[in-house]
Enzyme design. Sequence first.
Site, PDB file in Angstrom:
ATOM      1  N   LYS A  79       0.857  -1.187   0.000  1.00 10.96           N
ATOM      2  CA  LYS A  79       0.000   0.000   0.000  1.00 10.96           C
ATOM      3  C   LYS A  79       0.893   1.237   0.000  1.00 10.96           C
ATOM      4  O   LYS A  79       1.820   1.331   0.810  1.00 10.96           O
ATOM      5  CB  LYS A  79      -0.882   0.000   1.256  1.00 10.96           C
ATOM      6  CG  LYS A  79      -1.895   1.122   1.269  1.00 10.96           C
ATOM      7  CD  LYS A  79      -2.606   1.307   2.596  1.00 10.96           C
ATOM      8  CE  LYS A  79      -3.158   0.045   3.169  1.00 10.96           C
ATOM      9  NZ  LYS A  79      -3.936   0.270   4.400  1.00 10.96           N
ATOM     10  N   CYS A  97      -0.194  14.919  -6.187  1.00 14.26           N
ATOM     11  CA  CYS A  97      -0.705  14.129  -7.307  1.00 14.26           C
ATOM     12  C   CYS A  97      -1.853  13.208  -6.867  1.00 14.26           C
ATOM     13  O   CYS A  97      -1.773  12.548  -5.835  1.00 14.26           O
ATOM     14  CB  CYS A  97       0.426  13.289  -7.897  1.00 14.26           C
ATOM     15  SG  CYS A  97      -0.082  12.250  -9.268  1.00 14.26           S
ATOM     16  N   HIS A 112      -0.686  14.964 -15.080  1.00  8.30           N
ATOM     17  CA  HIS A 112      -2.132  14.723 -15.212  1.00  8.30           C
ATOM     18  C   HIS A 112      -2.686  15.355 -16.491  1.00  8.30           C
ATOM     19  O   HIS A 112      -3.649  14.867 -17.061  1.00  8.30           O
ATOM     20  CB  HIS A 112      -2.888  15.241 -13.969  1.00  8.30           C
ATOM     21  CG  HIS A 112      -2.711  16.695 -13.737  1.00  8.30           C
ATOM     22  ND1 HIS A 112      -1.715  17.217 -12.938  1.00  8.30           N
ATOM     23  CD2 HIS A 112      -3.389  17.748 -14.221  1.00  8.30           C
ATOM     24  CE1 HIS A 112      -1.797  18.529 -12.919  1.00  8.30           C
ATOM     25  NE2 HIS A 112      -2.815  18.874 -13.689  1.00  8.30           N
TER      26      HIS A 112
HETATM   27 FE1  FES Z   1      -0.832  13.643 -10.939  1.00  9.09          FE
HETATM   28 FE2  FES Z   1      -0.738  16.247 -11.321  1.00  9.09          FE
HETATM   29  S1  FES Z   1      -2.243  15.122 -10.383  1.00  9.09           S
HETATM   30  S2  FES Z   1       0.693  14.784 -11.895  1.00  9.09           S
END
Ligand code: FES
Length: 133
Positions: A79, A97, A112
């Site tokens: 995890k 992230c 993202h």
């Molecule tokens: Fe994953 Fe920005 S949310 S790189």
Amino acid sequence: MEYVSRLFRQQLPAYLKALPVPSSLVGFLTLSVAEWLRLLPFLGLMTLLGYLAFGPLFLRRSRVRDRPINLKIQKETAKVVNEIHVEDLREAKKCYCRCWRSKTFPVCDGSHNRHNEETGDNVGPLVIKRKEL
Ligand code: FES
């Protein structure tokens, strides 16, 4: 082998030719009970063959929905947990992230955006801001 040959060259074509298949969909409404009973084994076999041919595609689709979110980050651990102490936050704003594609995980590096473009997804970072008092 001769039996198989005779089955496919003589018996099967004769069986198919004798089936009371109507020339239109409306024609199914005019079939008698006896004709339906002669047609049922054939329809059952076609349904079974269709299920065997296309069933795996439906199973694969359901497996795709359940695929992992995390493709490469700390895969050796059971995890992935990250702790961030509020006292250590020195910057007024920090982005973490949530797409699991960042090369600087757990800090967002903007990966993202590419993920969203390629997949049509809409993920973004968790933004933590310090309130100015
Ligand atoms: Fe994953 Fe920005 S949310 S790189």
